[in-house]
Design an enzyme around this catalytic site. Structure first.
Site, PDB file in Angstrom:
ATOM      1  N   LYS A 109       0.871  -1.182   0.000  1.00  0.00           N
ATOM      2  CA  LYS A 109       0.000   0.000   0.000  1.00  0.00           C
ATOM      3  C   LYS A 109       0.901   1.223   0.000  1.00  0.00           C
ATOM      4  O   LYS A 109       1.575   1.516   0.979  1.00  0.00           O
ATOM      5  CB  LYS A 109      -0.900  -0.002   1.233  1.00  0.00           C
ATOM      6  CG  LYS A 109      -1.901   1.151   1.215  1.00  0.00           C
ATOM      7  CD  LYS A 109      -2.909   1.042   2.354  1.00  0.00           C
ATOM      8  CE  LYS A 109      -4.066   2.010   2.196  1.00  0.00           C
ATOM      9  NZ  LYS A 109      -3.669   3.408   2.159  1.00  0.00           N
ATOM     10  N   ARG A 139      -3.609   8.910  -5.479  1.00  0.00           N
ATOM     11  CA  ARG A 139      -4.343   8.044  -6.396  1.00  0.00           C
ATOM     12  C   ARG A 139      -4.435   8.734  -7.752  1.00  0.00           C
ATOM     13  O   ARG A 139      -4.811   9.912  -7.814  1.00  0.00           O
ATOM     14  CB  ARG A 139      -5.748   7.823  -5.822  1.00  0.00           C
ATOM     15  CG  ARG A 139      -6.651   6.908  -6.630  1.00  0.00           C
ATOM     16  CD  ARG A 139      -6.439   5.499  -6.188  1.00  0.00           C
ATOM     17  NE  ARG A 139      -7.285   4.532  -6.868  1.00  0.00           N
ATOM     18  CZ  ARG A 139      -8.306   3.911  -6.292  1.00  0.00           C
ATOM     19  NH1 ARG A 139      -8.641   4.194  -5.049  1.00  0.00           N
ATOM     20  NH2 ARG A 139      -9.000   3.003  -6.951  1.00  0.00           N
ATOM     21  N   ARG A 174      -8.061  11.338  -7.175  1.00  0.00           N
ATOM     22  CA  ARG A 174      -9.049  10.482  -6.534  1.00  0.00           C
ATOM     23  C   ARG A 174     -10.452  11.090  -6.575  1.00  0.00           C
ATOM     24  O   ARG A 174     -11.441  10.400  -6.757  1.00  0.00           O
ATOM     25  CB  ARG A 174      -8.617  10.291  -5.087  1.00  0.00           C
ATOM     26  CG  ARG A 174      -9.546   9.468  -4.284  1.00  0.00           C
ATOM     27  CD  ARG A 174      -9.212   9.644  -2.813  1.00  0.00           C
ATOM     28  NE  ARG A 174     -10.425   9.463  -2.062  1.00  0.00           N
ATOM     29  CZ  ARG A 174     -10.677   8.396  -1.309  1.00  0.00           C
ATOM     30  NH1 ARG A 174      -9.796   7.468  -1.202  1.00  0.00           N
ATOM     31  NH2 ARG A 174     -11.801   8.288  -0.671  1.00  0.00           N
ATOM     32  N   GLU A 177      -1.205   4.491  -8.035  1.00  0.00           N
ATOM     33  CA  GLU A 177      -0.803   5.439  -6.998  1.00  0.00           C
ATOM     34  C   GLU A 177       0.504   6.090  -7.452  1.00  0.00           C
ATOM     35  O   GLU A 177       1.474   5.384  -7.740  1.00  0.00           O
ATOM     36  CB  GLU A 177      -0.620   4.667  -5.685  1.00  0.00           C
ATOM     37  CG  GLU A 177      -0.402   5.507  -4.473  1.00  0.00           C
ATOM     38  CD  GLU A 177      -1.707   5.941  -3.783  1.00  0.00           C
ATOM     39  OE1 GLU A 177      -2.815   5.673  -4.303  1.00  0.00           O
ATOM     40  OE2 GLU A 177      -1.599   6.573  -2.734  1.00  0.00           O
ATOM     41  N   PHE A 213      -2.140  -0.520 -10.390  1.00  0.00           N
ATOM     42  CA  PHE A 213      -2.663  -1.780  -9.858  1.00  0.00           C
ATOM     43  C   PHE A 213      -3.910  -2.262 -10.577  1.00  0.00           C
ATOM     44  O   PHE A 213      -4.437  -3.320 -10.269  1.00  0.00           O
ATOM     45  CB  PHE A 213      -2.877  -1.720  -8.342  1.00  0.00           C
ATOM     46  CG  PHE A 213      -3.468  -0.432  -7.825  1.00  0.00           C
ATOM     47  CD1 PHE A 213      -4.804  -0.150  -8.023  1.00  0.00           C
ATOM     48  CD2 PHE A 213      -2.681   0.474  -7.141  1.00  0.00           C
ATOM     49  CE1 PHE A 213      -5.348   1.018  -7.530  1.00  0.00           C
ATOM     50  CE2 PHE A 213      -3.221   1.652  -6.649  1.00  0.00           C
ATOM     51  CZ  PHE A 213      -4.559   1.929  -6.844  1.00  0.00           C
ATOM     52  N   ARG A 249     -17.107   0.791  -2.076  1.00  0.00           N
ATOM     53  CA  ARG A 249     -16.159   0.415  -1.037  1.00  0.00           C
ATOM     54  C   ARG A 249     -16.643  -0.928  -0.524  1.00  0.00           C
ATOM     55  O   ARG A 249     -17.694  -1.003   0.112  1.00  0.00           O
ATOM     56  CB  ARG A 249     -16.174   1.452   0.089  1.00  0.00           C
ATOM     57  CG  ARG A 249     -15.084   1.203   1.129  1.00  0.00           C
ATOM     58  CD  ARG A 249     -15.218   2.118   2.322  1.00  0.00           C
ATOM     59  NE  ARG A 249     -14.884   3.516   2.069  1.00  0.00           N
ATOM     60  CZ  ARG A 249     -13.656   3.988   1.907  1.00  0.00           C
ATOM     61  NH1 ARG A 249     -12.628   3.172   1.947  1.00  0.00           N
ATOM     62  NH2 ARG A 249     -13.452   5.270   1.699  1.00  0.00           N
ATOM     63  N   LYS A 265      -7.755  -3.111   3.010  1.00  0.00           N
ATOM     64  CA  LYS A 265      -6.450  -2.541   3.390  1.00  0.00           C
ATOM     65  C   LYS A 265      -6.081  -2.997   4.791  1.00  0.00           C
ATOM     66  O   LYS A 265      -6.935  -3.100   5.673  1.00  0.00           O
ATOM     67  CB  LYS A 265      -6.485  -1.019   3.302  1.00  0.00           C
ATOM     68  CG  LYS A 265      -7.589  -0.385   4.086  1.00  0.00           C
ATOM     69  CD  LYS A 265      -7.629   1.111   3.849  1.00  0.00           C
ATOM     70  CE  LYS A 265      -8.886   1.682   4.481  1.00  0.00           C
ATOM     71  NZ  LYS A 265      -9.088   3.080   4.288  1.00  0.00           N
TER      72      LYS A 265
HETATM   73  P1  AMP Z   1      -7.535   4.712   2.105  1.00  0.00           P
HETATM   74  O1  AMP Z   1      -7.321   6.031   1.390  1.00  0.00           O
HETATM   75  O2  AMP Z   1      -6.879   4.639   3.449  1.00  0.00           O
HETATM   76  O3  AMP Z   1      -8.988   4.291   2.090  1.00  0.00           O
HETATM   77  O4  AMP Z   1      -6.783   3.556   1.295  1.00  0.00           O
HETATM   78  C1  AMP Z   1      -7.092   3.266  -0.027  1.00  0.00           C
HETATM   79  C2  AMP Z   1      -6.109   3.993  -0.914  1.00  0.00           C
HETATM   80  O5  AMP Z   1      -4.840   3.371  -0.877  1.00  0.00           O
HETATM   81  C3  AMP Z   1      -6.476   3.957  -2.369  1.00  0.00           C
HETATM   82  O6  AMP Z   1      -7.426   4.949  -2.665  1.00  0.00           O
HETATM   83  C4  AMP Z   1      -5.130   4.223  -3.044  1.00  0.00           C
HETATM   84  O7  AMP Z   1      -4.958   5.630  -3.178  1.00  0.00           O
HETATM   85  C5  AMP Z   1      -4.114   3.741  -2.034  1.00  0.00           C
HETATM   86  N1  AMP Z   1      -3.319   2.585  -2.488  1.00  0.00           N
HETATM   87  C6  AMP Z   1      -1.998   2.470  -2.327  1.00  0.00           C
HETATM   88  N2  AMP Z   1      -1.539   1.313  -2.824  1.00  0.00           N
HETATM   89  C7  AMP Z   1      -2.608   0.646  -3.310  1.00  0.00           C
HETATM   90  C8  AMP Z   1      -2.777  -0.622  -3.953  1.00  0.00           C
HETATM   91  N3  AMP Z   1      -1.762  -1.452  -4.185  1.00  0.00           N
HETATM   92  N4  AMP Z   1      -4.035  -0.975  -4.313  1.00  0.00           N
HETATM   93  C9  AMP Z   1      -5.083  -0.155  -4.068  1.00  0.00           C
HETATM   94  N5  AMP Z   1      -4.977   1.042  -3.479  1.00  0.00           N
HETATM   95  C10 AMP Z   1      -3.755   1.455  -3.098  1.00  0.00           C
END
Ligand code: AMP
Length: 576
Positions: free
Chosen positions: A246, A251, A266, A295, A335, A410, A416
């Site tokens: 991650k 994004r 995003r 990303e 990805f 979602r 994650k």
């Molecule tokens: P969050 O913003 O905490 O909800 O985490 C999701 C975000 O992680 C996504 O919107 C991406 O911007 C980021 N991200 C980073 N690496 C990855 C990955 N390998 N696959 C999907 N999302 C990723």
């Protein structure tokens, strides 16, 4: 529809405190509109001329608008400036100075195309031309219309009409209830264009909406990730998964349509100008058209290290893009791929999409596929998680290998996993600032005491309170935040905010802040998750980690449903 009729309705919407009422008024507006009027109504009520992803701006800032107001109403500019200091709202300033027009109001279509024409003017002398055309338009409008025209031009609507409110209003206009929401939402997730959706519904009904497809050049709403507490829970729920690092960057959705490349953030704004090295890399791909999801991270070519999120986002500023591109060029870890050479790939299983991404990117050294490891073992997943954390990454994302790309959703297709600090919340929460209290003592110097923060209730399209925030910022941090807040202050509680607290100053929900808290607790006063027979949720020991202004809209904040789930997971952790 005449523009003054729309303006009168906007005034009514401004006066209402209830979201249902907002939806009702807007649905009446839609009911009275013809197909050709839908886009020219829908974009302006959100302070735009085109969908969010098209960077169309009128290009007249406050100072030039003051010149236009002075010219249109025959008053000295100093008078406009002075009055504006009193009102603090250039729309109201224009309204106060407006003279009754000689002619009937222009139509919404005329006003929209007039403004679009102004936005399109460029080259030498265009500023004067823009000003003259805007002045001419303004002098043809009544006072209420002038107020809203100025706000539309500045992109500062005070109505808080979010996308779900528009979707609800369209459904009510056609069906008298919310039953069209799922079809509308599907089309919206694929196209991100409310004006297009509205027109399609009017012209070709529900079938027309179903026929709206993913297209290169039009961003689709990103798939989002769920949370689970630990690797065991992930394997139990998903079985075999694909695990990826991650990355903590930005994004990016990268589109290539023929010779045209565009990059979206995003929240689907166009960031094409800010990322020249990604544009160049995408142009070189051997495909006619493609949509990639990934990303972007800046890295230092000398130390070969990736630089932190805050530095990556500094790119957003228009100045110095090239300098940044040289010093800390971007790479994107791709990805997913959603579209290639005219074909929508979103329904293919992830495993297959990932293979296609690898084929497409085979020769690029700027667009790299994010490494993917397959496993159905909790031990292996734990190892991946720890490895990535020790390399300085945030954690991992585990993906179901057979899942489609569900735009805008979602769900547990993606989960994650971050570092787990036993018992404590292992993830930050993105809250929206809704108001602030005037500080006492030292805090008063910085202009703000505690902040009132909320999360997003996606079911009702409202912002509900979850915490007051008072720690986490340096003195300078407080000053900076207060400066940002000043443009968001509103005189009364915004219609989409549900709160039992009354802060000294209300804010338009816009600024998203990332906070870390120790736990989620039930609260008799906070409205997040509160129902007639259940208390709300609050955050215990919240502290601000960062300002997420770069990439999150208020509707992208953590949702009540996520808080509910985090609360459940916390209970489970507590009992094991
Ligand atoms: P969050 O913003 O905490 O909800 O985490 C999701 C975000 O992680 C996504 O919107 C991406 O911007 C980021 N991200 C980073 N690496 C990855 C990955 N390998 N696959 C999907 N999302 C990723």
């Amino acid at each position: 529809m005449r523009f003054d009729e729309l303006a009168a309705n906007l005034d009514q919407m401004e006066g209402t405190k209830s979201r249902n009422e907002l939806v009702r008024i807007l649905s009446d507006v839609y009911r009275a509109a013809s197909a050709g009027e839908l886009a020219p109504i829908t974009y302006p009520i959100q302070g735009r001329l085109a969908p969010f992803f098209e960077p169309v701006e009128v290009g007249l800032g406050e100072r030039l608008l003051m010149t236009a107001i002075a010219a249109a109403y025959g008053v000295p500019k100093e008078e406009v400036v002075k009055l504006n200091r009193q009102t603090g709202d250039l729309g109201v300033t224009a309204q106060r100075l407006a003279r009754p027009p000689e002619h009937e109001s222009p139509s919404v279509v005329d006003v929209h195309s007039w403004l679009t024409g102004i936005a399109g003017a460029s080259g030498p002398g265009s500023q004067q031309q823009k000003l003259a055309n805007f002045t001419a338009l303004l002098s043809n409008l009544d006072a209420t219309s002038a107020k809203h025209l100025v706000r539309i031009t500045l992109g500062k609507m005070r109505l808080g009409i979010g996308d779900p409110t528009v979707l609800d209003a369209l459904s009510f206009a056609k069906k008298g209830d919310r039953s069209l929401r799922p079809v509308l939402e599907g089309a919206y997730n694929r196209t991100s264009d409310l004006g297009l959706i509205a027109r399609t519904l009017w012209e070709s009904g529900e079938q027309g909406l179903d026929a709206l497809k993913v297209t290169a050049g039009h961003p689709l709403r990103p798939q989002l990730a769920e949370r689970l507490p630990n690797p065991e829970a992930v394997i139990k729920k998903l079985g075999m998964v694909g695990v990826q690092p991650k990355y903590d960057g930005l994004r990016v959705q990268i589109h290539k349509a023929g010779d045209e490349v565009s990059i979206f953030s995003r929240n689907l704004e166009s960031w094409t100008e800010a990322f020249p090295e990604l544009v160049a890399a995408a142009s070189g791909l051997k495909v006619e058209s493609v949509i990639l999801d990934g990303e972007a991270i800046a890295y230092n070519p000398e130390s070969e290290e990736y630089v932190p999120f805050q530095e990556t986002t500094a790119r957003r500023r228009k100045e110095g893009v090239q300098q940044f591109a040289n010093q800390a060029p971007l790479r994107a870890f791709v990805f997913d791929v959603m579209f290639r050479d005219g074909t929508d790939l979103t329904q293919l299983p992830y495993e297959r999409r990932f293979e296609i991404a690898q084929e497409v990117l085979r020769r690029s050294d700027t667009l790299l596929t994010a490494p993917l490891t397959k496993t159905d073992s909790a031990e292996q997943l734990t190892k991946e998680l720890l490895d990535n954390i020790s390399r300085g990454l945030e954690g991992v994302v585990a993906k179901r290998l057979d899942s489609p790309y569900q735009a805008g959703a979602r769900n547990f297709n993606w989960v994650k996993l971050k570092r787990n600090t036993s018992g404590r919340l292992n993830d930050t929460i993105d809250v929206v600032l809704l108001g602030y209290y005037l500080g006492k003592g030292k805090r008063a110097e910085f202009g703000a005491g505690a902040l009132l923060a909320g999360v997003y209730d996606a079911d009702t399209d409202e912002f509900v309170t979850i915490s007051k925030l008072g720690t986490g910022l340096s003195d300078q941090g407080w000053r900076d935040i207060h400066q940002r807040l000043s443009s968001l202050e509103v005189p009364v509680k915004p219609p989409r905010v549900r709160s039992n607290f009354v802060p000294d100053v209300w804010l338009k929900p816009a600024l998203v802040v990332e906070v870390l808290a120790d736990e989620i607790t039930p609260s008799p006063r906070h409205t997040a998750g509160m129902t007639a027979d259940r208390p709300g949720f609050a955050l215990r020991f919240p502290r601000i980690v960062s300002l997420r202004t770069a990439d999150k809209k208020p509707e992208d904040a953590t949702t009540v449903r996520e808080i509910q789930e985090m609360f459940e997971q916390q209970k489970q952790r507590g009992s094991t």
